[in-house]
Design an enzyme around this catalytic site. Structure first.
Site, PDB file in Angstrom:
ATOM      1  N   GLU A 206      46.056  36.712  43.895  1.00  0.00           N
ATOM      2  CA  GLU A 206      47.167  35.959  44.464  1.00  0.00           C
ATOM      3  C   GLU A 206      46.750  34.534  44.821  1.00  0.00           C
ATOM      4  O   GLU A 206      45.555  34.231  44.970  1.00  0.00           O
ATOM      5  CB  GLU A 206      47.662  36.683  45.721  1.00  0.00           C
ATOM      6  CG  GLU A 206      48.837  36.053  46.442  1.00  0.00           C
ATOM      7  CD  GLU A 206      50.088  35.970  45.593  1.00  0.00           C
ATOM      8  OE1 GLU A 206      50.138  35.097  44.694  1.00  0.00           O
ATOM      9  OE2 GLU A 206      51.020  36.752  45.837  1.00  0.00           O
TER      10      GLU A 206
ATOM     11  N   HIS B 299      52.771  43.411  40.353  1.00  0.00           N
ATOM     12  CA  HIS B 299      52.607  44.641  41.129  1.00  0.00           C
ATOM     13  C   HIS B 299      53.960  45.155  41.614  1.00  0.00           C
ATOM     14  O   HIS B 299      54.935  44.403  41.739  1.00  0.00           O
ATOM     15  CB  HIS B 299      51.669  44.412  42.318  1.00  0.00           C
ATOM     16  CG  HIS B 299      52.183  43.405  43.306  1.00  0.00           C
ATOM     17  ND1 HIS B 299      53.172  43.684  44.231  1.00  0.00           N
ATOM     18  CD2 HIS B 299      51.852  42.101  43.499  1.00  0.00           C
ATOM     19  CE1 HIS B 299      53.412  42.612  44.958  1.00  0.00           C
ATOM     20  NE2 HIS B 299      52.638  41.633  44.535  1.00  0.00           N
TER      21      HIS B 299
END
Length: 233
Positions: free
Chosen positions: A85, A9
């Site tokens: 994550e 990201h």
């Protein structure tokens, strides 16, 4: 077998604040991250993509948004929690400078396979779930779109490093040797015999990753070219 483009990201507000975001909700891209995301769509413009997959966290969805807007044929990205994550547990939301004083920090740096975050998951568990997800998606895409397909997945730094370590046959203890910057692209081409790591943490041009006809000297799929590749793949 298909080629996976793993995108980290873009830069987030947590990155600039020096905080370990983990699964904290409402962590978004900052101005630089939004510019990086817009640039990603341009960098991938010449590469045919058949599927987009994303971590469910906002910063990943925001990173893929300009690309998906430019490629309506892809539709919305498929969300896969296994590409989310690391669950950092009690470390979540704490400043990195503070975490660096914890005894566990050295384990994470030097012996990642032994690191388990209090109240969270171990890096071994992270590696298992993410590598499993990537390989399952890869098989699905090969069946639906063929062996030359290219697909993109947006995820997080430790996730991508774990996948790269697996592809390289690198022990998890050494995964900190791998560096992936915000909005970088890591390319892995999977074959029946072995993965080929084509790019790691690339923030530049990606044009050469577009599928090309096999050269006349092509070997069996999955074989490495003795003496070095011609650049056709």
């Amino acid at each position: 077998m298909p080629t996976l483009l793993l995108v980290r990201h873009g830069r987030s507000t947590a990155n600039t604040a020096g905080v370990l975001a983990g699964w904290t909700p409402d962590v978004h891209l900052d101005d630089t991250g939004r510019a990086q995301a817009a640039g990603l769509a341009e960098r991938l413009a010449g590469i045919p993509l058949v599927q987009a997959v994303s971590s469910p966290l906002e910063r990943c969805a925001e990173t893929l948004a300009p690309l998906l807007a430019a490629r309506p044929e892809l539709g919305p990205a498929a969300s896969d929690e296994r590409l989310g994550e690391c669950h950092y547990g009690d470390w979540t939301g704490r400043p990195l400078a503070e975490l660096a004083t914890e005894p566990l920090w050295r384990t994470v740096q030097d012996h990642a396979a032994a690191a388990a975050f209090p109240g969270g998951e171990s890096l071994r568990e992270l590696s298992h779930r993410t590598v499993t997800a990537v390989r399952e998606w890869n098989e699905k895409i090969a069946v639906e779109h063929g062996s030359d397909a290219v697909w993109v997945a947006c995820s997080h730094g430790d996730v991508i490093k774990a996948v790269v370590a697996d592809a390289l046959g690198l022990h998890l203890d050494h995964f900190q040797r791998i560096s992936v910057e915000p909005c970088s692209v890591t390319a892995i081409r999977y074959t029946p015999h072995r993965p080929f790591v084509l790019r790691v943490g690339d923030t530049g041009s990606l044009a050469s990753l577009a599928p090309r006809p096999s050269p006349a000297t092509a070997t069996a799929e999955g074989d490495a070219v003795v003496g070095g590749d011609t650049g056709a793949h």
